[in-house]
Design a protein around this motif. Structure first.
Motif, PDB file in Angstrom:
ATOM      1  N   LEU A 114     -20.067  22.352 -16.110  1.00 47.98           N
ATOM      2  CA  LEU A 114     -20.779  22.971 -17.235  1.00 47.98           C
ATOM      3  C   LEU A 114     -20.582  22.169 -18.515  1.00 47.98           C
ATOM      4  O   LEU A 114     -21.501  22.058 -19.342  1.00 47.98           O
ATOM      5  CB  LEU A 114     -20.301  24.413 -17.425  1.00 47.98           C
ATOM      6  N   ILE A 158     -32.567  29.598 -16.958  1.00 47.41           N
ATOM      7  CA  ILE A 158     -32.073  30.948 -16.705  1.00 47.41           C
ATOM      8  C   ILE A 158     -33.021  31.969 -17.330  1.00 47.41           C
ATOM      9  O   ILE A 158     -33.371  31.877 -18.513  1.00 47.41           O
ATOM     10  CB  ILE A 158     -30.655  31.118 -17.280  1.00 47.41           C
ATOM     11  N   LYS A 197     -24.988  31.279 -16.364  1.00 47.91           N
ATOM     12  CA  LYS A 197     -24.964  29.846 -16.061  1.00 47.91           C
ATOM     13  C   LYS A 197     -24.159  29.591 -14.782  1.00 47.91           C
ATOM     14  O   LYS A 197     -24.547  28.786 -13.944  1.00 47.91           O
ATOM     15  CB  LYS A 197     -24.354  29.066 -17.222  1.00 47.91           C
ATOM     16  N   TYR A 204     -26.178  30.694 -11.792  1.00 50.86           N
ATOM     17  CA  TYR A 204     -27.248  29.746 -11.474  1.00 50.86           C
ATOM     18  C   TYR A 204     -26.688  28.514 -10.776  1.00 50.86           C
ATOM     19  O   TYR A 204     -27.213  28.065  -9.750  1.00 50.86           O
ATOM     20  CB  TYR A 204     -27.996  29.337 -12.748  1.00 50.86           C
ATOM     21  N   VAL A 205     -25.597  27.959 -11.341  1.00 51.66           N
ATOM     22  CA  VAL A 205     -24.977  26.771 -10.754  1.00 51.66           C
ATOM     23  C   VAL A 205     -24.539  27.046  -9.319  1.00 51.66           C
ATOM     24  O   VAL A 205     -24.786  26.245  -8.406  1.00 51.66           O
ATOM     25  CB  VAL A 205     -23.775  26.323 -11.614  1.00 51.66           C
ATOM     26  N   LEU A 237     -28.663  19.602 -10.658  1.00 57.08           N
ATOM     27  CA  LEU A 237     -28.554  20.405 -11.881  1.00 57.08           C
ATOM     28  C   LEU A 237     -29.001  19.641 -13.115  1.00 57.08           C
ATOM     29  O   LEU A 237     -28.965  20.182 -14.219  1.00 57.08           O
ATOM     30  CB  LEU A 237     -27.124  20.897 -12.047  1.00 57.08           C
ATOM     31  N   GLY A 238     -29.417  18.385 -12.944  1.00 58.24           N
ATOM     32  CA  GLY A 238     -30.009  17.653 -14.061  1.00 58.24           C
ATOM     33  C   GLY A 238     -29.145  16.585 -14.688  1.00 58.24           C
ATOM     34  O   GLY A 238     -29.559  15.952 -15.658  1.00 58.24           O
ATOM     35  N   VAL A 286     -27.533  27.141  -6.957  1.00 59.93           N
ATOM     36  CA  VAL A 286     -28.074  25.807  -6.671  1.00 59.93           C
ATOM     37  C   VAL A 286     -27.179  25.071  -5.675  1.00 59.93           C
ATOM     38  O   VAL A 286     -27.664  24.456  -4.715  1.00 59.93           O
ATOM     39  CB  VAL A 286     -28.216  24.992  -7.979  1.00 59.93           C
ATOM     40  N   VAL A 321     -28.433  19.377 -21.042  1.00 61.79           N
ATOM     41  CA  VAL A 321     -29.232  19.981 -19.971  1.00 61.79           C
ATOM     42  C   VAL A 321     -29.284  21.495 -20.178  1.00 61.79           C
ATOM     43  O   VAL A 321     -28.242  22.151 -20.269  1.00 61.79           O
ATOM     44  CB  VAL A 321     -28.641  19.665 -18.586  1.00 61.79           C
ATOM     45  N   LEU A 372     -30.229  24.960 -18.561  1.00 60.10           N
ATOM     46  CA  LEU A 372     -30.485  25.549 -17.249  1.00 60.10           C
ATOM     47  C   LEU A 372     -31.617  26.570 -17.345  1.00 60.10           C
ATOM     48  O   LEU A 372     -31.692  27.330 -18.321  1.00 60.10           O
ATOM     49  CB  LEU A 372     -29.218  26.221 -16.717  1.00 60.10           C
ATOM     50  N   LEU A 386     -22.975  19.250 -18.315  1.00 59.59           N
ATOM     51  CA  LEU A 386     -24.347  19.699 -18.604  1.00 59.59           C
ATOM     52  C   LEU A 386     -24.560  19.836 -20.103  1.00 59.59           C
ATOM     53  O   LEU A 386     -25.596  19.427 -20.641  1.00 59.59           O
ATOM     54  CB  LEU A 386     -24.614  21.036 -17.898  1.00 59.59           C
ATOM     55  N   GLU A 387     -23.573  20.391 -20.788  1.00 63.18           N
ATOM     56  CA  GLU A 387     -23.680  20.553 -22.240  1.00 63.18           C
ATOM     57  C   GLU A 387     -23.699  19.197 -22.940  1.00 63.18           C
ATOM     58  O   GLU A 387     -24.473  18.974 -23.870  1.00 63.18           O
ATOM     59  CB  GLU A 387     -22.515  21.395 -22.755  1.00 63.18           C
TER      60      GLU A 387
END
Length: 425
Positions: free
Chosen positions: A314, A326, A19, A22-23, A155-156, A26, A322, A324, A317-318
């Motif tokens: 993060l 991955i 994660k 990925y972050v 990232l959403g 981006v 969201v 990710l 996002l949780e």
């Protein structure tokens, strides 16, 4: 004797670290589109850099820095934030002399602050930040704020609130400073010890106090917006006009002061409004810091930047649910039977990896059934089977796990075959 990690730190394990990767990818791509270049600075610096750059009156310098003396008797500090280090590098390496200005930089890295650990706040944490140095155009303020908002949106995240304020120039801040001292002086004994000392040093920091936030004197404290001179007021209006042009909504909060001494003019924070995110809603913050470059020994170079915590990103996002995108599947897993087949499989694995294909094999002497179970656990897209019969015929069996289809091909062709298979996905 057993060891545990120090309080306020964490291990980021496989399954979670993807994660982070990925972050970071981006955010790096976002910076590329905004034409910001990466910079990497040391994890520790001379202590005086943070005393001068961050400010002696801040909680960071007074209470939170990890400072030590090296064998040469020099006082060094693990960096508690990123801006001072980036500005030091900007000055030392004379980046202000480059033909293309402003100098636009971004960074990732661990920061260290000794504070009480809680959810989303650790003693070692990772920041992503950007700094734009060498321009006093309100448009660059809007660009930095836009980049900060885009960092979450890419990232959403959607439950975001941008809070904005102006801290004014030196003249405006001095006038506001005197008004704050006069306002809070009658209540000095009612304030916490920190605020009592801040009142003379940096009274604007009183507005940022967590302990005294509900004190009645806070509600009618003089607003910085009432003390902005014409230049500061016009600058703030232009920043807002740019944000309006970009379609970025914001709220004005005259008590937003930020926690570091170097800020002036534009100051902002981005907050999460997601349900269940937690009591501390701030995700990131930043602002303009004209004068910091000169304080660190460089020429007059205005700057603006922001920083965000990857940990809190993060968490947000949780909170918003969201997921990710991955990739967790393995490309290939090779099942080999017998010593000679295992040797041949090692060569195939090596060649496939060189060809850019993610592949693994058994290293635990497992039987064929256990090797297939391992391939299932790893969600391998393909399983290549090499037994004694296949080896004798210089062939290998290829099984597509999604369909169950199988095909036998020559070992000499397996790399090109797999490259075509993945190219066609």
């Amino acid at each position: 004797m057993s060891f545990k990690l120090p309080r306020g730190t964490q291990d980021i394990l496989p399954g979670e670290v993807e994660k982070w990767q990925y972050v970071e990818s981006v955010l790096s791509d976002l910076c590329r589109r905004y034409h910001y270049k990466e910079i990497r600075t040391p994890i520790f610096e001379h202590t005086e850099l943070f005393q001068r750059g961050v400010g002696d009156s801040t909680d960071i310098v007074q209470k939170e820095m990890y400072t030590f003396e090296d064998r040469g008797g020099r006082s060094l500090t693990l960096r508690p934030e990123g801006t001072a280090s980036v500005v030091r590098s900007y000055v030392q390496n004379k980046l202000y002399g480059l033909p293309n200005q402003p100098t636009k930089l971004f960074y990732f890295g661990p920061m260290f602050r000794y504070e009480r650990p809680q959810q989303g706040r650790t003693r070692q944490f990772v920041q992503f930040g950007i700094e734009a140095l060498g321009s006093e155009d309100p448009g660059i303020d809007a660009e930095v704020i836009a980049l900060a908002m885009n960092s979450y949106q890419e990232l959403g995240l959607r439950s975001l609130k941008l809070v904005l304020n102006s801290l004014g120039d030196k003249e405006s801040r001095e006038n506001h400073r005197q008004a704050l001292i006069e306002h809070f002086k009658p209540h000095k004994d009612e304030l916490c010890n920190d605020c009592q000392s801040r009142l003379e040093q940096n009274p604007m920091r009183v507005l940022d106090c967590k302990k005294d936030r509900d004190h009645p004197a806070m509600k009618d404290a003089p607003s910085i917006l009432e003390y902005l001179n014409d230049y500061s007021r016009e600058y703030f209006e232009q920043v807002k006009a740019y944000l309006d042009q970009l379609g970025i909504p914001y709220e004005i909060d005259s008590n937003l002061v930020r926690g570091l001494d170097y800020y002036n003019h534009t100051a902002f924070e981005i907050m999460s409004e997601a349900e269940g995110f937690g009591a501390i809603t701030t995700l990131s913050g930043g602002g303009r810091y004209n004068g910091l470059v000169e304080e660190i020994g460089g020429p007059e170079s205005p700057g603006i930047g922001f920083a965000l915590s990857i940990e809190r990103l993060l968490m947000a996002l949780e909170a918003e649910g969201v997921v990710l995108p991955i990739e967790e599947q393995l490309d290939c897993y090779i099942v080999a039977l017998g010593d000679e087949a295992k040797k041949e499989a090692a060569g195939i694995v090596y060649q496939l990896r060189k060809a850019g294909i993610q592949v693994d094999k058994d290293y635990g002497q497992k039987k064929i059934k256990s090797q297939f179970k391992a391939a299932d656990r790893l969600q391998s897209k393909y399983v290549l089977v090499l037994g004694e019969d296949e080896l004798a015929n210089k062939q290998i069996n290829v099984k597509r796990m999604a369909t169950g289809e199988q095909e036998t091909i020559d070992i000499a062709d397996v790399v090109e075959y797999m490259k075509k298979e993945f190219k066609g996905e």
